[in-house]
Design a protein around this motif. Sequence first.
Motif, PDB file in Angstrom:
ATOM      1  N   GLY A 216       9.390  28.345 -27.964  1.00  0.00           N
ATOM      2  CA  GLY A 216       9.042  29.382 -27.002  1.00  0.00           C
ATOM      3  C   GLY A 216       9.337  29.006 -25.562  1.00  0.00           C
ATOM      4  N   GLN A 217       9.716  27.739 -25.327  1.00  0.00           N
ATOM      5  CA  GLN A 217      10.036  27.316 -23.965  1.00  0.00           C
ATOM      6  C   GLN A 217      11.286  28.058 -23.494  1.00  0.00           C
ATOM      7  OE1 GLN A 217       9.117  26.395 -20.962  1.00  0.00           O
ATOM      8  NE2 GLN A 217       8.257  24.486 -21.800  1.00  0.00           N
ATOM      9  N   ASN A 218      11.333  28.426 -22.211  1.00  0.00           N
ATOM     10  CA  ASN A 218      12.467  29.240 -21.769  1.00  0.00           C
ATOM     11  C   ASN A 218      13.763  28.428 -21.678  1.00  0.00           C
ATOM     12  OD1 ASN A 218      12.910  28.441 -18.755  1.00  0.00           O
ATOM     13  ND2 ASN A 218      10.699  28.856 -18.843  1.00  0.00           N
ATOM     14  N   GLU A 219      14.854  29.110 -21.975  1.00  0.00           N
ATOM     15  CA  GLU A 219      16.177  28.482 -22.047  1.00  0.00           C
ATOM     16  C   GLU A 219      16.554  27.768 -20.755  1.00  0.00           C
ATOM     17  OE1 GLU A 219      20.779  30.037 -21.847  1.00  0.00           O
ATOM     18  OE2 GLU A 219      19.381  31.213 -23.053  1.00  0.00           O
TER      19      GLU A 219
ATOM     20  N   GLN B  41       6.975  27.112 -19.666  1.00  0.00           N
ATOM     21  CA  GLN B  41       5.868  27.629 -20.466  1.00  0.00           C
ATOM     22  C   GLN B  41       4.891  26.479 -20.716  1.00  0.00           C
ATOM     23  OE1 GLN B  41       6.222  30.082 -24.246  1.00  0.00           O
ATOM     24  NE2 GLN B  41       5.870  28.078 -25.137  1.00  0.00           N
ATOM     25  N   LEU B  42       3.599  26.771 -20.620  1.00  0.00           N
ATOM     26  CA  LEU B  42       2.566  25.764 -20.880  1.00  0.00           C
ATOM     27  C   LEU B  42       1.731  26.092 -22.101  1.00  0.00           C
ATOM     28  CD1 LEU B  42       1.153  25.019 -17.293  1.00  0.00           C
ATOM     29  CD2 LEU B  42       2.964  23.812 -18.536  1.00  0.00           C
ATOM     30  N   THR B  43       1.692  27.354 -22.478  1.00  0.00           N
ATOM     31  CA  THR B  43       0.797  27.775 -23.543  1.00  0.00           C
ATOM     32  C   THR B  43       0.946  26.924 -24.808  1.00  0.00           C
ATOM     33  OG1 THR B  43       0.136  29.640 -24.930  1.00  0.00           O
ATOM     34  CG2 THR B  43       2.441  29.509 -24.381  1.00  0.00           C
ATOM     35  N   SER B  44      -0.178  26.473 -25.344  1.00  0.00           N
ATOM     36  CA  SER B  44      -0.263  25.702 -26.592  1.00  0.00           C
ATOM     37  C   SER B  44       0.338  24.301 -26.510  1.00  0.00           C
ATOM     38  CB  SER B  44       0.401  26.467 -27.747  1.00  0.00           C
ATOM     39  OG  SER B  44      -0.235  27.711 -27.940  1.00  0.00           O
ATOM     40  N   GLN B  45       0.690  23.858 -25.305  1.00  0.00           N
ATOM     41  CA  GLN B  45       1.258  22.513 -25.192  1.00  0.00           C
ATOM     42  C   GLN B  45       0.204  21.456 -25.521  1.00  0.00           C
ATOM     43  OE1 GLN B  45       3.687  20.373 -25.614  1.00  0.00           O
ATOM     44  NE2 GLN B  45       4.901  21.565 -24.118  1.00  0.00           N
ATOM     45  N   HIS B  46       0.627  20.363 -26.114  1.00  0.00           N
ATOM     46  CA  HIS B  46      -0.312  19.294 -26.473  1.00  0.00           C
ATOM     47  C   HIS B  46      -1.098  18.829 -25.246  1.00  0.00           C
ATOM     48  CE1 HIS B  46       1.242  18.855 -30.507  1.00  0.00           C
ATOM     49  NE2 HIS B  46       2.466  18.624 -30.066  1.00  0.00           N
ATOM     50  N   ALA B  47      -2.417  18.764 -25.391  1.00  0.00           N
ATOM     51  CA  ALA B  47      -3.261  18.322 -24.278  1.00  0.00           C
ATOM     52  C   ALA B  47      -2.911  16.894 -23.860  1.00  0.00           C
ATOM     53  CB  ALA B  47      -4.735  18.404 -24.668  1.00  0.00           C
TER      54      ALA B  47
END
Length: 257
Positions: free
Chosen positions: A97-100, A191-197
């Motif tokens: 989901g990270q942007n290109e 994108q940061l959503t759901s990234q490992h803490a």
Amino acid sequence: MKFRHAAAAITALLVMHAAAGQTATPAKPASAPAPAATTAANPATDPATPGMPTAETSTAALKPGDATAGQGKAAACGACHGIDGNSTDPQYPRLAGQNEQYIAAQLADFKSGKRMNPIMVGFAQPLSEQDMHDIGAYFAGKASLPGVADQALVEQGQTLYRQGDVDRGIPACMACHGPDGRGNPGAHYPQLTSQHAKYVEARLKGWHDGGTPNDGPRTKIMVSIAQKLGDKDIAAVASYIEGLHTNEPTAAAPATP
């Protein structure tokens, strides 16, 4: 008679010579454009700097990322980041989901040495700019799996992410990364959503300690922000980011044909 014949012959020769001179004169302009024809045959050459490609040619050569082509090129990435970009080891960031644009920019920085990582440098070195965009397009089209936040840290983490701390000069994270953590592709904010803490925490601590001399302008912004955060702030916002997701599954970006 012989004199007349000789005179006539000489006159004829003079006329032929004059005629030849008249036909040869206009032939010169026809040969003058030859250099232009040579340039046209090699449109990638910049007339101002022979041998260097023109900006237009370089730009036209780069196409939007092709997710299908990127799948094969990203095969090696799967060992650490997961075949679909959802890494299971928190030391490796999730790329799904990270942007290109962000992925391509980071790969370019690894290749040039602006961003140092002994593992990533080796992977990035053989990649062309087109390869980087193709890989970015592939991971951009994958759905990021939701993470889970530590409930004991949610309140503090949410406050920092959504409001910041005016008294300490800390801006809200969502000002750049968006209220849902999807980032800003045009500005190269990831994108940061759901990234490992643990990954987020490690990055923030690295910036808190001063970053590196070759950090780019956007990273320098993060260095200045992270230096205002305490250990508890970093742990809280990192945990909140891992649990940040909507109830809807992440919409995969359409693959570029």
